[in-house]
Structure formats: C-alpha cells, structure tokens
Design an enzyme around this catalytic site. Structure first.
Site: not given
Ligand code: NAD
Length: 251
Positions: A146, A156
């Site tokens: 991230s 985080y």
């Molecule tokens: N969206 C953003 O702006 C952003 C920015 C930087 C990093 N990220 C990272 O990208 C990744 C995905 O983000 P997103 O926005 O698609 O998230 P999201 O919350 O939309 O989706 C995450 C998915 O992971 C699943 N999940 C969570 N914990 C879990 C576990 N212990 N085991 C199995 N599945 C699990 C959830 O059920 C969900 O379906 C994450 O690692 C997040 O930290 C997102």
C-alpha cells in the site's frame, strides 16, 4: 481477448470482491483458471460464477488466509486443476477504517489480527503454494502492499511495509526456483470498501497528496499485476511498484 495464460492456474486471496475479483476477471480473460479464495465463501463463489458465465475458468473457495490447514487444502486443490500453480496473488488484507485507527485506540487484539492477516497470511499462503509453483515456467507471486507503507505513521502502513520487506526476502529465497516475487503499492483506489467506508473528507485529503489529477481506478492496479506476472517483467523481482498517481513518490 489475449489468451497468453491458457493452461496457467492463478490463486488469488481476497478474491471475492475489490482488487481480488478484478484480478480474477483479468487473468481469466487471458485464459488462466483462476481460484478465488475468500473468507467470505459465498462471495468468492459468486465472483467465480460471474467469470464462468462470461466464458472463463474460475473456482471460488472459502478460506481464511490465517488458517494454515485450510490454505494447504486449497493450494492442493488449485494445483490439481492443471498440474500446478503459476501465479499467486497475496491480496487479502484488512484495511477498513476500524484497522486504520491509532494503535492506542485499536488495542493489542486488533493490531495482532491486522498483522496476522496482512503479514502472516501472506507468509502462510506463499509457503503453502510453493511446492506447487516450483518448476512451473514463468511462475510469479504478486503481493499487495500500500502507499501507506511508504508514507508511514500507522499500524496498517507498518503491516504493508512488512509486505514490501517480505517481497524482497521471498524474491531472494525463491530465485533458485525461478519464481519471481514482486509487490504493488496501490494509492487511493475507490473499490467498494473504500467507496462505502472512507469519509469524503479523508478521500479529498488523500487525493490532494497525489501528483496526478485523475482518480485511481481498479484497472490501474490490474494493469500493474498483468505486467508483473507476464514475461515482459521476466527481469523484475523483489520490487514494489507504486501505483499511486505520485502520492508515494520518493527515493
Ligand atoms: N482500495 C485501496 O485503495 C487500497 C489501497 C492500498 C492497498 N490496498 C490493499 O489491497 C488489498 C485489497 O483491497 P480492496 O480494496 O480490494 O479490499 P476489499 O475489502 O474490497 O476486499 C478484500 C477482500 O479480502 C477478503 N479478506 C479479508 N480478510 C481475509 C482473510 N483473512 N482471509 C481471506 N480473505 C480475506 C475480504 O472478505 C474481501 O473480499 C488489501 O490488501 C488492501 O490493504 C487497497
């Protein structure tokens, strides 16, 4: 439709929604069999069914990345589809508002869960997939870090800094097996969770840190993943690619 991934199997954690689902759609469109793993099993299966109805190959499986036994079963099941695993995307992560608070407010149990999922989940899934990735031509792993890892100041962000560090460590350890390991650090991307949870004022504050005037979109992260897992990136390993519109620029 590019069909470069025919015969390849890709396991994507957190594949039920957001980036994970988008990664699955994109890799299936290129011919891969995608295995979407999510702690929310029905959501993983619904995402897989959507890909299948568009003509792709997809399996949705319920599993928490912190569950070592379940991850071992899942990797074995994924490997049985086409003789191994070619791509692993360690994407599952906790990043809701609840896990973005100061450590003093979150308390030990929440911080432990944050690191269990974001850090130890990645280690566990990588170790579980490894036996099935060895010997697969062009095998590669992409970890999702991230922008918060580069800007600092939150638990985080620290969990995601560990993701960037582990990317280098695994790249070094797995190089003899010809497995490349890279990471992507997304900036602010309006996935469902972010759109629903992040207050407008926070979105505006974060966006103001970008150099780019455009909004970050899921396809920006998907394109980075497609590149890193392709042969075009064959000389790239141990890197964390920042896809942040310049927000996390730095040396
Ligand atoms: N969206 C953003 O702006 C952003 C920015 C930087 C990093 N990220 C990272 O990208 C990744 C995905 O983000 P997103 O926005 O698609 O998230 P999201 O919350 O939309 O989706 C995450 C998915 O992971 C699943 N999940 C969570 N914990 C879990 C576990 N212990 N085991 C199995 N599945 C699990 C959830 O059920 C969900 O379906 C994450 O690692 C997040 O930290 C997102």
């Amino acid at each position: 439709m590019a069909q470069d991934r025919i015969g390849k199997t890709a396991v994507i954690t957190g594949g039920g929604r957001g980036f994970g689902k988008a990664f699955g759609v994109a890799l299936a469109a290129e011919g891969a069999h995608v295995v979407l793993v999510d702690r929310d099993g029905p959501e993983a299966e619904a995402a897989a069914a959507e890909i299948r109805s568009a003509g792709g190959l997809a399996t949705g499986l319920a599993g928490d990345v912190t569950d070592e036994v379940r991850m071992a079963e899942i990797m074995a099941q994924a490997a049985a589809l086409q003789g191994g695993i070619d791509i692993l995307i360690n994407n599952a992560g906790l990043h809701s508002e609840e896990y973005g608070k100061p450590i003093t407010e979150m308390g030990l149990a929440k911080v432990r869960r944050l690191f269990d999922v974001n850090v130890m989940g990645l280690v566990g899934c990588t170790l579980a997939a490894l036996p099935y990735m060895k010997g697969r031509e062009g095998a590669s792993i992409v970890n999702i870090s991230s922008s918060a890892a580069h800007t600092g100041g939150s638990a985080y962000g620290d969990s995601k800094l560990a993701v960037a560090g582990l990317t280098i460590t695994f790249a070094r350890e797995l190089a003899p097996d010809n497995i490349r390991v890279n990471a992507i650090s997304p900036g602010l991307i309006l996935t469902e969770t972010i759109r629903a949870e992040l207050p407008e004022v926070t979105k505006a504050r974060v966006k103001a840190m970008q150099m780019s005037a455009i909004d970050g979109d899921e396809h920006h992260i998907v394109d980075a993943m497609l590149f890193l897992t392709s042969c075009k990136a064959e000389f790239i390993t141990g890197e964390t690619l920042r896809v942040t519109g310049g927000m996390a620029a730095g040396v």
